[in-house]
Design a protein around this motif. Structure first.
Motif, PDB file in Angstrom:
ATOM      1  N   UNK A 189       4.769  52.714  -5.829  1.00 25.71           N
ATOM      2  CA  UNK A 189       4.191  51.371  -6.001  1.00 25.71           C
ATOM      3  C   UNK A 189       4.415  50.547  -4.734  1.00 25.71           C
ATOM      4  N   UNK A 190       5.628  50.616  -4.191  1.00 28.05           N
ATOM      5  CA  UNK A 190       5.928  49.824  -2.994  1.00 28.05           C
ATOM      6  C   UNK A 190       5.104  50.329  -1.802  1.00 28.05           C
ATOM      7  N   UNK A 191       4.882  51.648  -1.734  1.00 26.57           N
ATOM      8  CA  UNK A 191       4.059  52.194  -0.648  1.00 26.57           C
ATOM      9  C   UNK A 191       2.634  51.631  -0.691  1.00 26.57           C
ATOM     10  N   UNK A 192       2.175  51.251  -1.892  1.00 26.83           N
ATOM     11  CA  UNK A 192       0.825  50.666  -1.997  1.00 26.83           C
ATOM     12  C   UNK A 192       0.712  49.416  -1.126  1.00 26.83           C
ATOM     13  N   UNK A 193       1.839  48.731  -0.943  1.00 25.53           N
ATOM     14  CA  UNK A 193       1.843  47.560  -0.064  1.00 25.53           C
ATOM     15  C   UNK A 193       1.519  47.913   1.382  1.00 25.53           C
ATOM     16  N   UNK A 194       1.722  49.171   1.748  1.00 26.74           N
ATOM     17  CA  UNK A 194       1.444  49.595   3.131  1.00 26.74           C
ATOM     18  C   UNK A 194      -0.031  49.925   3.358  1.00 26.74           C
ATOM     19  N   UNK A 195      -0.784  50.179   2.261  1.00 31.34           N
ATOM     20  CA  UNK A 195      -2.156  50.668   2.423  1.00 31.34           C
ATOM     21  C   UNK A 195      -3.018  49.788   3.331  1.00 31.34           C
ATOM     22  N   UNK A 196      -2.956  48.443   3.175  1.00 34.30           N
ATOM     23  CA  UNK A 196      -3.819  47.645   4.068  1.00 34.30           C
ATOM     24  C   UNK A 196      -3.446  47.798   5.541  1.00 34.30           C
ATOM     25  N   UNK A 227       7.515  55.319   9.832  1.00 33.93           N
ATOM     26  CA  UNK A 227       7.777  53.874   9.812  1.00 33.93           C
ATOM     27  C   UNK A 227       7.408  53.258   8.450  1.00 33.93           C
ATOM     28  N   UNK A 228       6.302  53.737   7.860  1.00 33.79           N
ATOM     29  CA  UNK A 228       5.896  53.212   6.553  1.00 33.79           C
ATOM     30  C   UNK A 228       6.963  53.529   5.496  1.00 33.79           C
ATOM     31  N   UNK A 229       7.492  54.759   5.548  1.00 30.76           N
ATOM     32  CA  UNK A 229       8.548  55.136   4.591  1.00 30.76           C
ATOM     33  C   UNK A 229       9.802  54.281   4.797  1.00 30.76           C
ATOM     34  N   UNK A 230      10.111  53.999   6.068  1.00 31.65           N
ATOM     35  CA  UNK A 230      11.291  53.160   6.345  1.00 31.65           C
ATOM     36  C   UNK A 230      11.091  51.753   5.792  1.00 31.65           C
ATOM     37  N   UNK A 231       9.882  51.235   5.954  1.00 34.52           N
ATOM     38  CA  UNK A 231       9.608  49.872   5.462  1.00 34.52           C
ATOM     39  C   UNK A 231       9.699  49.837   3.936  1.00 34.52           C
ATOM     40  N   UNK A 252       6.773  45.492  -3.115  1.00 37.23           N
ATOM     41  CA  UNK A 252       5.451  45.935  -2.653  1.00 37.23           C
ATOM     42  C   UNK A 252       4.831  44.862  -1.740  1.00 37.23           C
ATOM     43  N   UNK A 253       5.000  43.587  -2.143  1.00 35.56           N
ATOM     44  CA  UNK A 253       4.470  42.482  -1.315  1.00 35.56           C
ATOM     45  C   UNK A 253       5.196  42.436   0.031  1.00 35.56           C
ATOM     46  N   UNK A 254       6.522  42.648   0.031  1.00 30.43           N
ATOM     47  CA  UNK A 254       7.289  42.610   1.291  1.00 30.43           C
ATOM     48  C   UNK A 254       6.854  43.744   2.216  1.00 30.43           C
ATOM     49  N   UNK A 255       6.570  44.907   1.607  1.00 26.29           N
ATOM     50  CA  UNK A 255       6.186  46.082   2.405  1.00 26.29           C
ATOM     51  C   UNK A 255       4.872  45.849   3.147  1.00 26.29           C
ATOM     52  N   UNK A 256       4.094  44.925   2.656  1.00 25.30           N
ATOM     53  CA  UNK A 256       2.809  44.601   3.299  1.00 25.30           C
ATOM     54  C   UNK A 256       3.043  43.872   4.635  1.00 25.30           C
TER      55      UNK A 256
END
Ligand SMILES: Nc1ncnc2c1ncn2[C@@H]1O[C@H](COP(=O)(O)OP(=O)(O)OP(=O)(O)O)[C@@H](O)[C@H]1O
Ligand SMILES: [Mg+2]
Length: 277
Positions: free
Chosen positions: A114-121, A132-136, A169-173
């Motif tokens: 779910x949190x990774x979904x924040x990285x999609x954009x 880096x995405x996994x670290x975030x 998820x929002x922070x990961x964005x």
């Protein structure tokens, strides 16, 4: 906190240091609603970058509608919203945590996914998460105290834990603007405190955050700006200037008592008012 505010409507601007760039969010003469029923009328607002804003107003006053319009999920009837000076769809700059998520809780997805979904954009052309995405994602879970739940199915989390995952998820964005619709309802006091510490930190990093809340005393004490909304803006500025008896009565159309104890402000229901009605 260093945020400055230009108040277009309501209380006068805190104009000591005019912001150098465009406001993070500018709402110009916005009116909108549902099925020809107006909800927001002539909303004017300008939020400087790095502000931490508490959005308050009674049920049905249009707080969630304002968020949805800011994120492009709901269309203005008239007027417009500018994000970082630009009209149009806000994209990855704005992260939004809705009041309620429409989620199929039986869908087999983990908190980490779910949190990774924040990285999609923010994913590049290959659209595949990199190191880096996994670290975030890990860092975002850590910030909301949910590292230990990364591999847990989302349907197997408590209500408050789910809320924290959606915040992660929002922070990961990595947004420049964060819109949180009642993020601490259903969250225990310790976690609530941690979330506010996190919001203070984001504010210092220059993230503009607006939080809708029904905890008026909390807003009075923890936010550097308060936005009073009931269909339109009744006040916007620092809590000391905006949380007046007059503006609270106008916004809530009921009697709320304002108590000032030293430097602290509390807002409580006026029991006498209800007895005499
Ligand atoms: N999808 C919708 N369709 C029709 N009317 C809606 C819809 N969403 C909200 N409304 C109506 O718009 C008005 C404003 O709703 P909104 O959710 O923005 O209020 P709110 O300030 O967020 O309230 P709360 O404090 O209860 O969350 C309400 O009268 C509500 O019934
Ligand atoms: Mg709402």
């Amino acid at each position: 906190m260093t945020a400055q505010v230009e108040a277009v409507n309501g209380v006068s601007p805190n104009g000591s240091n005019a912001p150098s760039g465009p406001p993070a969010i500018r709402v110009e003469d916005l009116s909108t609603g549902y099925h020809e029923e107006p909800v927001l009328q002539h909303v004017d607002l300008s939020v400087a970058a790095g502000s931490l804003v508490g959005l308050i107003g009674p049920n049905g006053s249009g707080k969630s509608t304002l968020f949805k319009t800011m994120t492009g999920l709901h269309e203005p009837w008239t007027g417009r919203v500018l994000i970082n000076g630009k009209p149009g769809k806000p994209g990855a700059d704005v992260a939004y945590v809705p009041q309620t998520e429409t989620v199929d809780w039986s869908f087999p997805v983990t908190a980490g996914q779910v949190v990774m979904m924040g990285r999609y954009p923010r994913l590049g052309l290959i659209r595949w998460p990199r190191k880096r995405d996994h670290e975030i994602v890990d860092r975002s879970l850590e910030k909301v105290g949910m590292s230990g739940f990364k591999d847990r199915q989302i349907g197997q989390l408590s209500g408050g834990q789910r809320q924290r995952v959606f915040l992660a998820r929002a922070l990961a964005q990595e947004p420049s603007i964060l819109l949180l619709d009642e993020p601490v309802s259903g969250v225990d006091a310790t976690t609530q405190h941690q979330i506010f510490e996190l919001l203070d930190q984001l504010c210092e990093e220059g993230v503009t955050t607006i939080v809708a809340s029904h905890d008026l005393s909390c807003v009075a004490q923890r936010f550097d700006q308060v936005l009073l909304l009931n269909r339109t803006v009744h006040g916007y500025g620092p809590p000391d200037e905006v949380l007046t008896q007059d503006l609270l009565n106008k916004t809530f159309q009921s009697h709320l008592l304002l108590l000032r104890l030293g430097t602290r402000t509390f807002v409580v229901e006026d029991p006498d008012h209800f007895q005499h009605d």
